[in-house]
Motif scaffolding. Sequence first.
Motif, PDB file in Angstrom:
ATOM      1  N   ALA A  97       0.827  -1.206   0.000  1.00 28.66           N
ATOM      2  CA  ALA A  97       0.000   0.000   0.000  1.00 28.66           C
ATOM      3  C   ALA A  97       0.859   1.253   0.000  1.00 28.66           C
ATOM      4  O   ALA A  97       0.585   2.217  -0.721  1.00 28.66           O
ATOM      5  N   VAL A  98       1.925   1.235   0.823  1.00 30.00           N
ATOM      6  CA  VAL A  98       2.830   2.383   0.869  1.00 30.00           C
ATOM      7  C   VAL A  98       3.526   2.571  -0.479  1.00 30.00           C
ATOM      8  O   VAL A  98       3.680   3.683  -0.973  1.00 30.00           O
ATOM      9  N   TYR A  99       3.945   1.443  -1.091  1.00 36.17           N
ATOM     10  CA  TYR A  99       4.648   1.509  -2.375  1.00 36.17           C
ATOM     11  C   TYR A  99       3.754   2.117  -3.457  1.00 36.17           C
ATOM     12  O   TYR A  99       4.154   3.052  -4.156  1.00 36.17           O
ATOM     13  N   PHE A 100       2.533   1.585  -3.609  1.00 29.68           N
ATOM     14  CA  PHE A 100       1.646   2.079  -4.662  1.00 29.68           C
ATOM     15  C   PHE A 100       1.190   3.509  -4.389  1.00 29.68           C
ATOM     16  O   PHE A 100       1.030   4.308  -5.320  1.00 29.68           O
ATOM     17  N   ALA A 101       0.989   3.832  -3.106  1.00 33.51           N
ATOM     18  CA  ALA A 101       0.608   5.201  -2.777  1.00 33.51           C
ATOM     19  C   ALA A 101       1.721   6.176  -3.130  1.00 33.51           C
ATOM     20  O   ALA A 101       1.475   7.264  -3.677  1.00 33.51           O
ATOM     21  N   SER A 102       2.959   5.775  -2.855  1.00 33.40           N
ATOM     22  CA  SER A 102       4.095   6.639  -3.190  1.00 33.40           C
ATOM     23  C   SER A 102       4.242   6.798  -4.696  1.00 33.40           C
ATOM     24  O   SER A 102       4.584   7.881  -5.181  1.00 33.40           O
ATOM     25  N   ARG A 103       3.986   5.712  -5.443  1.00 28.35           N
ATOM     26  CA  ARG A 103       4.066   5.792  -6.895  1.00 28.35           C
ATOM     27  C   ARG A 103       3.000   6.741  -7.456  1.00 28.35           C
ATOM     28  O   ARG A 103       3.261   7.531  -8.354  1.00 28.35           O
ATOM     29  N   ILE A 104       1.803   6.654  -6.901  1.00 31.39           N
ATOM     30  CA  ILE A 104       0.723   7.540  -7.345  1.00 31.39           C
ATOM     31  C   ILE A 104       1.063   8.988  -7.040  1.00 31.39           C
ATOM     32  O   ILE A 104       0.859   9.890  -7.865  1.00 31.39           O
ATOM     33  N   ILE A 105       1.620   9.223  -5.849  1.00 27.70           N
ATOM     34  CA  ILE A 105       1.997  10.586  -5.468  1.00 27.70           C
ATOM     35  C   ILE A 105       3.107  11.108  -6.378  1.00 27.70           C
ATOM     36  O   ILE A 105       3.093  12.257  -6.836  1.00 27.70           O
ATOM     37  N   MET A 106       4.079  10.242  -6.693  1.00 31.45           N
ATOM     38  CA  MET A 106       5.183  10.631  -7.570  1.00 31.45           C
ATOM     39  C   MET A 106       4.693  10.995  -8.962  1.00 31.45           C
ATOM     40  O   MET A 106       5.137  11.970  -9.566  1.00 31.45           O
ATOM     41  N   VAL A 107       3.751  10.185  -9.478  1.00 29.29           N
ATOM     42  CA  VAL A 107       3.195  10.471 -10.794  1.00 29.29           C
ATOM     43  C   VAL A 107       2.450  11.795 -10.770  1.00 29.29           C
ATOM     44  O   VAL A 107       2.577  12.625 -11.678  1.00 29.29           O
ATOM     45  N   GLY A 108       1.640  11.995  -9.730  1.00 28.15           N
ATOM     46  CA  GLY A 108       0.885  13.227  -9.625  1.00 28.15           C
ATOM     47  C   GLY A 108       1.767  14.450  -9.517  1.00 28.15           C
ATOM     48  O   GLY A 108       1.421  15.534  -9.996  1.00 28.15           O
ATOM     49  N   MET A 109       2.960  14.310  -8.896  1.00 27.52           N
ATOM     50  CA  MET A 109       3.896  15.426  -8.737  1.00 27.52           C
ATOM     51  C   MET A 109       4.843  15.559  -9.929  1.00 27.52           C
ATOM     52  O   MET A 109       5.650  16.485  -9.985  1.00 27.52           O
ATOM     53  N   GLY A 110       4.724  14.598 -10.885  1.00 22.69           N
ATOM     54  CA  GLY A 110       5.551  14.688 -12.081  1.00 22.69           C
ATOM     55  C   GLY A 110       6.923  14.088 -11.937  1.00 22.69           C
ATOM     56  O   GLY A 110       7.839  14.427 -12.683  1.00 22.69           O
ATOM     57  N   HIS A 111       7.118  13.175 -10.969  1.00 22.94           N
ATOM     58  CA  HIS A 111       8.404  12.526 -10.764  1.00 22.94           C
ATOM     59  C   HIS A 111       8.327  11.075 -11.230  1.00 22.94           C
ATOM     60  O   HIS A 111       7.279  10.437 -11.175  1.00 22.94           O
ATOM     61  N   GLY A 112       9.463  10.557 -11.717  1.00 24.32           N
ATOM     62  CA  GLY A 112       9.498   9.159 -12.123  1.00 24.32           C
ATOM     63  C   GLY A 112       9.224   8.992 -13.601  1.00 24.32           C
ATOM     64  O   GLY A 112       8.596   9.831 -14.250  1.00 24.32           O
ATOM     65  N   ASP A 113       9.691   7.861 -14.168  1.00 26.89           N
ATOM     66  CA  ASP A 113       9.547   7.605 -15.597  1.00 26.89           C
ATOM     67  C   ASP A 113       8.101   7.479 -16.031  1.00 26.89           C
ATOM     68  O   ASP A 113       7.743   7.855 -17.143  1.00 26.89           O
ATOM     69  N   ILE A 114       7.251   6.944 -15.160  1.00 27.00           N
ATOM     70  CA  ILE A 114       5.867   6.702 -15.559  1.00 27.00           C
ATOM     71  C   ILE A 114       5.096   7.998 -15.771  1.00 27.00           C
ATOM     72  O   ILE A 114       4.062   8.014 -16.429  1.00 27.00           O
ATOM     73  N   SER A 115       5.596   9.102 -15.197  1.00 25.98           N
ATOM     74  CA  SER A 115       4.904  10.382 -15.351  1.00 25.98           C
ATOM     75  C   SER A 115       5.368  11.153 -16.573  1.00 25.98           C
ATOM     76  O   SER A 115       4.889  12.243 -16.834  1.00 25.98           O
ATOM     77  N   ARG A 116       6.292  10.585 -17.344  1.00 29.55           N
ATOM     78  CA  ARG A 116       6.837  11.261 -18.510  1.00 29.55           C
ATOM     79  C   ARG A 116       6.240  10.717 -19.806  1.00 29.55           C
ATOM     80  O   ARG A 116       5.913   9.541 -19.915  1.00 29.55           O
ATOM     81  N   VAL A 117       6.119  11.597 -20.804  1.00 29.46           N
ATOM     82  CA  VAL A 117       5.667  11.175 -22.126  1.00 29.46           C
ATOM     83  C   VAL A 117       6.857  10.573 -22.864  1.00 29.46           C
ATOM     84  O   VAL A 117       7.831  11.252 -23.167  1.00 29.46           O
TER      85      VAL A 117
END
Length: 226
Positions: free
Chosen positions: A18-38
């Motif tokens: 839960a912590v891992y997926f929540a952090s990933r969602i937060i990172m995407v929403g803040m524009g961090h990480g490869d998954i948040s990039r086009v």
Amino acid sequence: MKRSIWFWLCFVVSVVLAVYFASRIIMVGMGHGDISRVRNISITADKDNKDLSAIANAVAVAPGTRSYSVNLDNMNARVAAVPGVKKSAVRRLPNGNLVVQVSMYTAVALWTDGEHFYPLSVDGTIVNKPTDVRDAGHVVFRGVVPGDIDAITKAAHNLVGDLDYLEWIENRRWNLHTMGGITIMLPEQNPVDAIGQLVSLNNKHNILSRKINVIDMRDSARILVK
């Protein structure tokens, strides 16, 4: 005892996930990480062999751009404004990539303002993509164009070598203008049949090569030549 251990083990794993997926969602929403990039933009059209470079230029999103910083409404407006695009849709995939889908107009004739020639779709839409050169294989229209030109365009193709342009008169009937300067006044009812009759007359008597000014076909009982 074993049940208690398994319970706590599953609980800890659940919390970690839960912590891992929540952090990933937060990172995407803040524009961090490869998954948040086009990383990829897919552009597809409903017609084959179309040059989509103008649409790619209208997308105007560089690889590596933060996906959620892209305004999809603005992008879709730019794509829809590209000459030849009938409808468009843009969506964002869960992995951050973008998908652009367009429906293109199909040119069946040309429209001219006297200087330039514009592609003309079957529903009478004039596509804002002019050229200075007339394509001899296309029927040409001038002035106001009605909402359905399919039948008249197909019929007029039988005269394309002699035809200069078609003109919609008083929002109810057609005039044909030949390369030789003849005005052919078609009837309001069954103009396609009248063109067929004209083609037959021309094949038999070469009427479009004669020195006449007007062929009036509005009276179904007779043809007047002036």
